[in-house]
Design an enzyme around this catalytic site. Structure first.
Site, PDB file in Angstrom:
ATOM      1  N   SER A 112     -13.440  12.735 -42.552  1.00 23.06           N
ATOM      2  CA  SER A 112     -12.768  13.993 -42.866  1.00 23.06           C
ATOM      3  C   SER A 112     -13.617  15.186 -42.407  1.00 23.06           C
ATOM      4  CB  SER A 112     -12.456  14.040 -44.369  1.00 23.06           C
ATOM      5  OG  SER A 112     -11.569  15.093 -44.680  1.00 23.06           O
ATOM      6  N   ASP A 145      -1.504  10.212 -43.310  1.00 25.79           N
ATOM      7  CA  ASP A 145      -2.525  11.112 -43.856  1.00 25.79           C
ATOM      8  C   ASP A 145      -1.898  12.482 -44.074  1.00 25.79           C
ATOM      9  OD1 ASP A 145      -4.704  12.790 -44.359  1.00 25.79           O
ATOM     10  OD2 ASP A 145      -6.023  11.692 -43.003  1.00 25.79           O
ATOM     11  N   HIS A 148      -5.213   9.229 -46.324  1.00 28.82           N
ATOM     12  CA  HIS A 148      -6.530   9.815 -46.041  1.00 28.82           C
ATOM     13  C   HIS A 148      -7.575   8.902 -46.664  1.00 28.82           C
ATOM     14  CE1 HIS A 148      -8.897  13.133 -44.581  1.00 28.82           C
ATOM     15  NE2 HIS A 148      -9.491  13.311 -45.752  1.00 28.82           N
TER      16      HIS A 148
END
Length: 228
Positions: A124, A178, A209
């Site tokens: 991320s 996601d 995610h």
């Protein structure tokens, strides 16, 4: 194992053998900390002949605009732009974290690990930092991993990228569902990198995610190649 100097950002260390010759420097995602990916060390099942130092640094705490100013661990501040189709990063905080990661790389060099044996990776926001730092670093690195992530300040890449890492392999992977960092952001980053001449290995997984076992297996295969 020697302690990380106090002038560097704190990090968790794990070594897979004595006198490590390789380093994997891994950045966590927004709101997490370095401990988030420590299980990676065993899950990757890398060959025992590879003596690797894993570094899991902790991002500083700061207010984060996308979370209404809540203070949390974050590599940089960012928000959704007004149009709702992109992200806007606070460049000052982005560059500050870039310098902090570069300082960790410099420390690894002092400990005897060559930059060409160092991989930058992250999940991320941490993956964004791996791309931000790795593509601009002035010495050749072994590779860059960006999971569920994207290329920050894409307009600046052509100006700031260093040719030393033009041929450095990049591993990018993303979840098809996601909703935290939509696939289109990662796809746009992949497209820009490839059009700029970078070698990008791309993977998609049926997940949100997150990180899945199939992805970990693919990362392990990729690392075995770039660290060989």
């Amino acid at each position: 194992m020697t302690a990380i100097p106090s002038n560097l950002i704190p990090a968790i260390e794990r070594e897979t053998g004595t006198n490590p010759t390789h380093t994997i420097l891994w950045m966590h995602g927004l709101g997490a900390d370095g401990s988030d990916f420590v299980p990676f060390v065993e899950e990757l099942e890398l060959p025992p002949a590879l003596h690797i130092r894993f570094l899991f640094p902790h991002a500083p705490t700061r207010p984060v605009s996308i979370n209404r100013g809540m203070v949390m661990r974050a590599w940089y501040d960012f928000d959704i732009v007004d149009t709702g189709i992109g992200l806007h990063e606070n460049v000052a905080s982005l560059h500050a974290s870039q310098r902090a990661i570069e300082a960790l790389i410099a420390n690894e060099k002092q400990r005897g690990v060559k930059p060409e044996n160092i991989v930058l990776g992250g999940f991320s926001q941490g993956g964004a930092m791996a791309l931000q730092t790795g593509l601009r670093y002035p010495e050749k690195l072994a590779g860059i991993i960006a999971l569920s992530s994207y290329l920050p300040v894409p307009r600046m890449l052509a100006v700031e990228a260093h040719p030393a890492n033009f041929s450095t392999p990049v591993f990018m992977a993303h979840g098809e569902i996601d909703h935290s960092i939509p696939m289109m952001f990662a796809e746009a980053s992949r497209k820009q990198l490839r059009e700029s001449g970078y070698i990008v290995e791309w993977h998609e997984y049926r997940m949100a995610h997150a990180v899945c076992q199939e992805e970990i297996a693919d990362i392990s295969k990729w690392l075995r190649r770039v660290l060989a």
